[in-house]
Motif scaffolding. Structure first.
Motif, PDB file in Angstrom:
ATOM      1  N   HIS A  77       0.724  -1.187   0.111  1.00 21.98           N
ATOM      2  CA  HIS A  77      -0.034   0.155   0.025  1.00 21.98           C
ATOM      3  C   HIS A  77       0.790   1.068   0.096  1.00 21.98           C
ATOM      4  O   HIS A  77       1.464   1.585   1.111  1.00 21.98           O
ATOM      5  CB  HIS A  77      -0.863  -0.152   1.076  1.00 21.98           C
ATOM      6  N   ILE A  78       0.835   1.914  -1.116  1.00 19.41           N
ATOM      7  CA  ILE A  78       1.671   3.156  -1.311  1.00 19.41           C
ATOM      8  C   ILE A  78       0.986   4.422  -1.394  1.00 19.41           C
ATOM      9  O   ILE A  78       0.057   4.781  -2.187  1.00 19.41           O
ATOM     10  CB  ILE A  78       2.494   2.977  -2.573  1.00 19.41           C
ATOM     11  N   HIS A  79       1.408   5.136  -0.344  1.00 18.24           N
ATOM     12  CA  HIS A  79       1.079   6.678  -0.539  1.00 18.24           C
ATOM     13  C   HIS A  79       1.947   7.614  -1.242  1.00 18.24           C
ATOM     14  O   HIS A  79       3.209   7.559  -0.912  1.00 18.24           O
ATOM     15  CB  HIS A  79       0.794   7.157   1.032  1.00 18.24           C
ATOM     16  N   THR A  80       1.443   8.091  -2.158  1.00 15.46           N
ATOM     17  CA  THR A  80       2.167   9.132  -2.895  1.00 15.46           C
ATOM     18  C   THR A  80       1.443  10.483  -3.450  1.00 15.46           C
ATOM     19  O   THR A  80       0.137  10.620  -2.755  1.00 15.46           O
ATOM     20  CB  THR A  80       2.519   8.411  -4.333  1.00 15.46           C
ATOM     21  N   CYS A  81       2.198  11.325  -4.137  1.00 15.60           N
ATOM     22  CA  CYS A  81       1.682  12.637  -4.450  1.00 15.60           C
ATOM     23  C   CYS A  81       2.163  13.067  -5.856  1.00 15.60           C
ATOM     24  O   CYS A  81       2.909  12.257  -6.577  1.00 15.60           O
ATOM     25  CB  CYS A  81       1.874  13.472  -3.334  1.00 15.60           C
ATOM     26  N   SER A  82       1.711  14.415  -6.228  1.00 12.20           N
ATOM     27  CA  SER A  82       2.081  14.849  -7.474  1.00 12.20           C
ATOM     28  C   SER A  82       3.783  15.034  -7.527  1.00 12.20           C
ATOM     29  O   SER A  82       4.435  15.157  -6.530  1.00 12.20           O
ATOM     30  CB  SER A  82       1.752  16.092  -7.399  1.00 12.20           C
ATOM     31  N   GLY A  83       4.133  15.167  -8.645  1.00 12.61           N
ATOM     32  CA  GLY A  83       5.687  15.357  -8.940  1.00 12.61           C
ATOM     33  C   GLY A  83       6.145  14.158  -9.572  1.00 12.61           C
ATOM     34  O   GLY A  83       6.138  12.925  -9.140  1.00 12.61           O
ATOM     35  N   LYS A 115      -3.493  17.989 -12.401  1.00 13.93           N
ATOM     36  CA  LYS A 115      -2.716  19.009 -13.111  1.00 13.93           C
ATOM     37  C   LYS A 115      -1.309  18.350 -13.328  1.00 13.93           C
ATOM     38  O   LYS A 115      -0.827  18.512 -14.602  1.00 13.93           O
ATOM     39  CB  LYS A 115      -2.439  20.198 -12.356  1.00 13.93           C
ATOM     40  N   PHE A 116      -1.018  17.689 -12.535  1.00 15.80           N
ATOM     41  CA  PHE A 116       0.428  16.704 -12.688  1.00 15.80           C
ATOM     42  C   PHE A 116       0.225  15.915 -13.828  1.00 15.80           C
ATOM     43  O   PHE A 116       0.897  15.879 -14.771  1.00 15.80           O
ATOM     44  CB  PHE A 116       0.568  16.045 -11.343  1.00 15.80           C
ATOM     45  N   LEU A 117      -0.966  15.010 -14.025  1.00 11.44           N
ATOM     46  CA  LEU A 117      -1.092  14.242 -15.046  1.00 11.44           C
ATOM     47  C   LEU A 117      -1.448  14.948 -16.315  1.00 11.44           C
ATOM     48  O   LEU A 117      -0.447  14.775 -17.555  1.00 11.44           O
ATOM     49  CB  LEU A 117      -2.319  13.563 -14.916  1.00 11.44           C
ATOM     50  N   SER A 118      -1.982  16.145 -16.403  1.00 11.13           N
ATOM     51  CA  SER A 118      -2.261  16.741 -17.708  1.00 11.13           C
ATOM     52  C   SER A 118      -1.274  17.501 -18.167  1.00 11.13           C
ATOM     53  O   SER A 118      -1.008  17.703 -19.595  1.00 11.13           O
ATOM     54  CB  SER A 118      -3.461  17.613 -17.393  1.00 11.13           C
ATOM     55  N   THR A 119      -0.169  17.828 -17.544  1.00 14.47           N
ATOM     56  CA  THR A 119       1.008  18.405 -17.981  1.00 14.47           C
ATOM     57  C   THR A 119       2.386  17.522 -18.306  1.00 14.47           C
ATOM     58  O   THR A 119       3.168  17.983 -18.609  1.00 14.47           O
ATOM     59  CB  THR A 119       1.574  19.357 -16.899  1.00 14.47           C
ATOM     60  N   LEU A 125       3.666  10.326 -18.961  1.00 16.05           N
ATOM     61  CA  LEU A 125       2.230   9.987 -18.997  1.00 16.05           C
ATOM     62  C   LEU A 125       2.029   8.472 -19.099  1.00 16.05           C
ATOM     63  O   LEU A 125       1.325   7.858 -18.274  1.00 16.05           O
ATOM     64  CB  LEU A 125       1.388  10.695 -19.738  1.00 16.05           C
ATOM     65  N   LYS A 126       2.486   7.943 -20.199  1.00 17.98           N
ATOM     66  CA  LYS A 126       2.190   6.363 -20.454  1.00 17.98           C
ATOM     67  C   LYS A 126       2.797   5.552 -19.263  1.00 17.98           C
ATOM     68  O   LYS A 126       2.023   4.717 -18.916  1.00 17.98           O
ATOM     69  CB  LYS A 126       2.801   6.007 -21.634  1.00 17.98           C
ATOM     70  N   PHE A 127       4.002   5.973 -18.731  1.00 19.01           N
ATOM     71  CA  PHE A 127       4.600   5.258 -17.610  1.00 19.01           C
ATOM     72  C   PHE A 127       3.520   5.443 -16.262  1.00 19.01           C
ATOM     73  O   PHE A 127       3.188   4.461 -15.594  1.00 19.01           O
ATOM     74  CB  PHE A 127       5.878   5.664 -17.176  1.00 19.01           C
ATOM     75  N   VAL A 128       3.153   6.726 -15.987  1.00 16.36           N
ATOM     76  CA  VAL A 128       2.313   6.730 -14.703  1.00 16.36           C
ATOM     77  C   VAL A 128       0.956   6.243 -15.110  1.00 16.36           C
ATOM     78  O   VAL A 128       0.360   5.369 -13.878  1.00 16.36           O
ATOM     79  CB  VAL A 128       2.153   8.369 -14.569  1.00 16.36           C
TER      80      VAL A 128
END
Length: 357
Positions: A77-83, A115-119, A125-128
């Motif tokens: 279970h991984i907690h993560t955020c933007s960047g 916004k992180f995804l859209s930029t 983006l393909k990796f994420v």
């Protein structure tokens, strides 16, 4: 009993994710699962060399992979955020789990993940998206964020688990003579810190405004103090507290009757839930998961981000209308206690772990 590896920043790291993990580590979840916490906070110094940073990260990955082999958890279970750098480092843990055939959960914090995804450029983006699509579950902090992930990014493996905070069982002795207003969060443009100073100056009450938080964003302490000095009518009524933790944080939560967070973007901020748990009347903005938490003038007050006039009017009303402020504070506490206390949230974690694969 399910064995869980939970990854994310742990104290002494500060911020919402660290608070979430710290609260979970002290909750009944540790009795209902076999929980192993892995601290992903940066351990090397700010002036570290690139070589030492890479060496530390490789060592952490090796240790984690070895533990996957030896302990065979049911979930990671991984907690993560933007960047992208942050997400990439966390994603490596997810991909190791996938390689070993262990389901992983991506728990998304951060107020600007859309916004992180859209930029992102196409390759990143393909990796994420690959990492997100292959998760057993993506955990969103609110229904609003679930809708964004589903509607904008066609992610159909999204569940909602709100943040939860412990119940301090604090009995507020309301002081109707002097109001204390609290802002707590990173001092930056996104959190609306300067907007709050403007609104407080416009309200021109005899209340005291406490600005608590670290200066890691785009507003320095000197910049904030200079900005405050440009509002001489309230200069003496604003206290720049700086970063607060532990006893100092608790003391401010107990002192202040009103909490204001005029953010431009949020997930579901822990600090708002903490304010409600301390029976503070909350004034915040219609962003992220906050409209799903607060019903205006019932268990809190909402306004548009950047609306200085509305923030000012809200502060003025909360200071002057004692009975309504008290009602809002108590209703806010009741919302917190029934839906957002750590004890109330734990059942959603156990349901997630026990759901069919």
């Amino acid at each position: 009993m399910k064995k869980i590896f939970m990854l994310g920043p742990m104290p002494p790291a500060i911020g919402g994710m660290a608070t979430v993990l710290d609260n979970l580590s002290k909750s009944s979840l540790v009795n209902e699962t076999t929980m192993h916490f892995w601290d992903t906070a940066k351990q090397t110094s700010e002036n570290r060399s690139l070589f030492s940073a890479i060496s530390y990260r490789i060592s952490a990955w090796k240790k984690f992979y070895k533990a996957l082999n030896s302990e065979q958890p049911d979930f990671v279970h991984i907690h993560t955020c933007s960047g992208f750098t942050t997400f990439f480092l966390d994603a490596c843990f997810a991909l190791m789990a996938k390689f070993k055939g262990i389901p992983y959960i991506i728990h998304i914090h951060g107020a600007t993940f859309d916004k992180f995804l859209s930029t992102l450029p196409k390759t990143k983006l393909k990796f994420v998206m690959y990492v997100l699509q292959n998760a057993k579950c993506i955990v969103a902090l609110s229904k609003e964020w679930q809708d964004i992930f589903q509607d904008q990014w066609q992610l159909n493996n999204v569940s909602v688990i709100a943040n939860g905070v412990p119940n301090p069982a604090f009995e507020r002795a309301l002081n109707f003579n002097t109001k204390h207003i609290l802002f707590m969060g990173q001092v930056c443009t996104r959190k609306g810190t300067k907007d709050l100073v403007k609104a407080f100056a416009k309200a021109d009450t005899d209340a005291v405004l406490h600005l608590a938080g670290d200066f890691g964003g785009d507003v320095s302490r000197a910049d904030l103090e200079q900005f405050i000095s440009e509002h001489p009518n309230v200069m003496q009524n604003i206290v720049v507290e700086g970063p607060v933790m532990g006893e100092k944080k608790r003391a401010l939560m107990e002192l202040c009757d009103i909490f204001c967070l005029p953010s431009y973007a949020e997930g579901l901020p822990m600090v708002v839930l903490e304010a409600m748990s301390y029976k503070q009347a909350v004034l915040t903005t219609k962003v992220g998961g906050l409209p799903g938490l607060i019903t205006h003038n019932e268990n809190g007050m909402l306004c548009a981000a950047g609306d200085i006039e509305a923030i000012s009017d809200g502060l003025k009303g909360l200071v002057a209308q004692v009975d309504n402020t008290h009602k809002i504070a108590i209703n806010g506490y009741n919302t917190f206690a029934s839906q957002y206390s750590t004890d109330a949230i734990v059942k959603y974690y156990t349901a997630l772990y026990n759901a069919p694969l």
